[in-house]
Design an enzyme around this catalytic site. Structure first.
Site, mmCIF file in Angstrom:
data_model
loop_
_atom_site.group_PDB
_atom_site.id
_atom_site.type_symbol
_atom_site.label_atom_id
_atom_site.label_comp_id
_atom_site.label_asym_id
_atom_site.label_seq_id
_atom_site.Cartn_x
_atom_site.Cartn_y
_atom_site.Cartn_z
ATOM 1 N N SER A 204 0.999 -0.748 -0.190
ATOM 2 C CA SER A 204 0.500 -0.032 0.274
ATOM 3 C C SER A 204 0.895 1.418 -0.223
ATOM 4 O O SER A 204 2.117 1.730 0.461
ATOM 5 C CB SER A 204 -0.915 0.150 1.366
ATOM 6 O OG SER A 204 -1.857 -1.301 1.175
ATOM 7 N N GLY A 206 2.412 4.909 1.431
ATOM 8 C CA GLY A 206 3.254 4.819 2.506
ATOM 9 C C GLY A 206 3.732 4.012 3.266
ATOM 10 O O GLY A 206 4.595 4.336 4.682
ATOM 11 N N LYS A 209 8.297 1.360 0.696
ATOM 12 C CA LYS A 209 9.069 0.472 -0.504
ATOM 13 C C LYS A 209 9.748 0.888 -1.015
ATOM 14 O O LYS A 209 11.347 0.261 -1.430
ATOM 15 C CB LYS A 209 8.212 0.547 -1.719
ATOM 16 C CG LYS A 209 6.620 -0.639 -0.909
ATOM 17 C CD LYS A 209 5.581 -0.796 -2.768
ATOM 18 C CE LYS A 209 5.285 0.577 -2.791
ATOM 19 N NZ LYS A 209 3.958 1.506 -2.189
ATOM 20 N N THR A 210 9.807 2.619 -1.566
ATOM 21 C CA THR A 210 10.690 3.191 -1.495
ATOM 22 C C THR A 210 12.766 3.514 -0.717
ATOM 23 O O THR A 210 13.675 3.303 -0.683
ATOM 24 C CB THR A 210 10.766 4.460 -1.903
ATOM 25 O OG1 THR A 210 9.581 4.873 -3.271
ATOM 26 C CG2 THR A 210 11.707 5.646 -2.816
ATOM 27 N N GLU A 426 -21.724 10.405 23.636
ATOM 28 C CA GLU A 426 -20.151 10.281 23.810
ATOM 29 C C GLU A 426 -20.909 9.755 25.439
ATOM 30 O O GLU A 426 -19.775 8.215 25.493
ATOM 31 C CB GLU A 426 -19.516 10.503 23.844
ATOM 32 C CG GLU A 426 -19.278 12.103 22.259
ATOM 33 C CD GLU A 426 -19.471 11.169 21.308
ATOM 34 O OE1 GLU A 426 -19.573 10.188 21.880
ATOM 35 O OE2 GLU A 426 -20.205 11.619 20.576
ATOM 36 N N HIS A 429 -22.234 5.616 24.589
ATOM 37 C CA HIS A 429 -21.295 4.898 24.263
ATOM 38 C C HIS A 429 -20.299 4.313 24.889
ATOM 39 O O HIS A 429 -19.936 3.297 25.080
ATOM 40 C CB HIS A 429 -20.762 5.546 23.040
ATOM 41 C CG HIS A 429 -21.055 5.785 20.904
ATOM 42 N ND1 HIS A 429 -21.781 4.656 20.599
ATOM 43 C CD2 HIS A 429 -21.863 7.405 20.921
ATOM 44 C CE1 HIS A 429 -22.462 5.081 19.845
ATOM 45 N NE2 HIS A 429 -21.946 6.854 19.564
ATOM 46 N N ASP A 503 -23.273 6.298 13.286
ATOM 47 C CA ASP A 503 -23.053 5.134 14.404
ATOM 48 C C ASP A 503 -24.242 4.052 13.078
ATOM 49 O O ASP A 503 -24.100 2.604 13.356
ATOM 50 C CB ASP A 503 -23.841 5.490 15.169
ATOM 51 C CG ASP A 503 -22.516 6.091 16.532
ATOM 52 O OD1 ASP A 503 -21.676 6.239 15.651
ATOM 53 O OD2 ASP A 503 -23.267 6.747 17.204
#
Length: 646
Positions: A204, A206, A209-210, A426, A429, A503
């Site tokens: 993916s 970021g 790889k480089t 909140e 939750h 939600d």
């Protein structure tokens, strides 16, 4: 890595070119200015004769094409004679004017030759400049279309090694063999072994790889050429193939070396799937790349490393043995990898003693190496803006919230009713999450708006999860319904807000996947009813397979049953813990942000001990206008906060 070819200073070259142009202009101006006579004011010939008749002229010099002289007031003049005026000398004698002849000026031979040859010199200069541009390497010349744009990376400063690469141990070990071959090729060749000619890094964006390719070059100490796949593609057919040939010619001169092609899918897409014919520019470039990698002529000592996040679109001929022999997957790091990556980036930052990389790693699931580097940088910038000498854990928490959800919207004006509803939402939750055994622990709860959210409850898993169990899915469904249920219980059916839209979207999507993809419906059984489908050119999407109307109705009813069950479970939990719901909501209204440990202490003791803020910090104010100490705050289940001991 050293570049043996001396490199000229482009600034000095530009200065010399512009200096030459300026001198040429001066030369042209001086050539056209050689005929200017500084003898004096030029007057008409008739005025000259009138001055002679009026005895105003003292002396003259008569030339074949110009007459110069001096008036009796010492003013110098010049005029052009009229051809055939034989009476001039007689007129000068009659009025006592001294006169003399003037020889014709011989032209400057050097200036004459230069004036005649100047156009040819300009043409030769332009031709020489064009030839030099064609001969330039790297495709930087004005006519260097067929030259490679590969750049030789020199690590005079900022050398990257495997010590700078963390969190992708398997990929690093896979590529370690290439480094050992570049260091000691005879170790492998004496046993008849051949090093892979190419390695394809897949992952993916970021994931590093480089950086991994640069680390290979840094460890091996060999020349490292880097080029992007899009640098090969041009509008002229054959240019890309010429650049491929030139790139490999440069690599052969510097062998052993590494050639890194970033985003190879720009040139290596599957042939025959484009809109053009089989002879278009991109396919010609790909054909030349295939031949150079494993054609009739061997390329000893040249290792091709390519990177892409789209391996599914590459041509099969690129992936066969002999070309890209190895496909190295560079994954998103797990929690241990994230901790190692954070430790690497934190070496450049002065840290406070309270910074815990493990906790930060737990709170950043799904972050790539680039995301973690950005997180550390944001924390350092926050500490600098706050005039701190060390970067503390608070800066990392704030930076993480900013990266994941956006900056705080403290300028957003919310009414007291909206703040109260957000706090209870909140808190709902959080209470459901605490009472669901399979739910992840709470890390933070806040009612400070960020991005599009008015508040949030963040839960952190103890470890990375690669699969989810049925009990955890049901727990997540209940937690997602907790905010909506809290609004219904506290404010009533008619006062429920739209704050639960995300939600509801999450719960519906999770329930649909449970029914149609993961086989967690007893009525439908372990069958797949929906499947993901790759769209045209990789555009992702999903579609429902052909099913009867009865099956679609059954799927919808099962999804509804799962969501309704989660709603009922959340209602049961919040009704049983309504006093704790009030306590947590009032604490959020006062402190705005609570950590997971503070929520646990509040649920166990009914009070919250938080240190007194520094002098000058705003503290909560009672209805009578007196400030209330933050230490030892006790919250009741009726919804009204009380000081300690009240």
């Amino acid at each position: 890595m050293n570049d043996d070819q001396p490199q000229g200073n482009p600034w000095i070259k530009s200065l010399l070119i512009w200096g030459g142009i300026f001198l040429a202009l001066l030369l042209v101006v001086s050539m056209f200015n050689t005929r200017t006579d500084p003898a004096g004011t030029v007057i008409p010939y008739s005025d000259f004769r009138a001055s002679v008749v009026q005895d105003n002229v003292r002396e003259v010099q008569v030339g074949p094409d110009r007459i110069t002289g001096t008036l009796k007031n010492d003013q110098q003049f010049a005029t052009v004679p009229v051809p055939g005026d034989a009476e001039l000398t007689k007129l000068l004698q009659e009025h006592g004017v001294r006169y003399a002849g003037k020889a014709q000026e011989e032209p400057n031979l050097l200036l004459y030759i230069l004036a005649q040859s100047l156009p040819f010199l300009l043409i030769l200069g332009v031709a020489f400049f064009a030839l030099r541009q064609v001969q330039k390497g790297g495709g930087s010349g004005a006519m260097g279309f067929g030259k490679s744009k590969a750049k030789l990376l020199t690590e005079r400063s900022g050398k990257v090694t495997f010590d700078d690469v963390a969190g992708i141990d398997e990929a690093r070990e896979e590529l370690q063999e290439i480094v050992e071959f570049l260091r000691d090729p005879s170790r492998f060749s004496k046993l008849g072994g051949q090093i892979p000619k190419g390695a394809l890094l897949v992952g993916s964006p970021g994931t590093g790889k480089t950086l991994l390719a640069r680390a290979i070059a840094g460890e091996a100490g060999v020349p490292f050429f880097t080029i992007s796949g899009s640098d090969f593609v041009e509008m002229f057919v054959g240019v890309g193939a010429s650049r491929v040939r030139d790139m490999f010619d440069q690599a052969k001169k510097n062998a052993p070396c590494i050639v890194f092609i970033d985003e190879i899918d720009a040139v290596g897409r599957h042939r025959g799937h484009g809109l053009g014919n089989s002879n278009d520019e991109r396919e010609q470039t790909l054909n030349q790349l295939l031949v150079e990698m494993d054609g009739f002529e061997a390329n000893e000592g040249i290792i091709i490393i390519a990177a892409t996040n789209r391996p599914d679109v590459l041509d099969p001929a690129l992936l066969r043995p002999g070309r890209f022999d190895r496909q190295v997957v560079v994954p998103i790091p797990d929690i241990d990898g994230r901790e190692k990556i954070l430790s690497v980036h934190m070496k450049k930052v002065p840290l406070a003693p309270d910074v815990l990389p493990r906790v930060i790693a737990r709170g950043t699931p799904g972050f790539s190496g680039a995301d973690l580097a950005n997180l550390v940088n944001e924390a350092a910038l926050l500490a600098a803006r706050r005039n701190k000498r060390l970067v503390a854990m608070q800066e990392f928490e704030d930076a993480k919230d900013k990266v994941m959800m956006g900056a705080e919207r403290r300028s957003m004006v919310m009414t007291d009713d909206e703040k109260k509803m957000t706090a209870y939402h909140e808190a709902g939750h959080a209470i459901v999450s605490i009472n669901e055994a399979a739910s992840d622990p709470i890390h933070k709860a806040t009612i400070i708006p960020r991005g599009r959210a008015l508040g949030m409850v963040m839960r952190l898993p103890e470890r990375d999860s690669y699969s989810y169990h049925r009990d955890k899915m049901h727990a997540n469904l209940s937690v997602s319904m907790g905010g909506r249920v809290a609004e219904e219980l506290i404010f009533g059916y008619d006062k429920v807000s739209s704050g639960a839209s995300s939600d509801i979207q999450y719960a519906t999507s999770l329930a649909r996947n449970m029914v149609t993809k993961w086989g967690m419906s007893d009525k439908l059984g372990p069958l797949q009813y929906e499947e993901a489908q790759e769209g045209y050119l990789g555009m992702g999407g999903s579609h429902r397979t052909m099913m009867s109307d009865e099956t679609n109705k059954l799927i919808d009813s099962e999804i509804r049953m799962l969501v309704d069950g989660a709603h009922a479970r959340a209602t049961q939990i919040l009704k049983s813990n309504e006093d704790k719901l009030h306590m947590l909501a009032q604490a959020l209204l006062e402190y705005e942000t609570l950590s997971g440990d503070e929520i646990r202490v509040l649920m166990e003791n009914g009070r919250l001990d938080r240190p007194e803020p520094p002098i000058g910090t705003l503290r909560p104010v009672t209805s009578q206008g007196a400030t209330v100490p933050r230490a030892g705050r006790r919250f009741s289940g009726s919804g009204d906060p009380h000081p300690a001991g009240a």
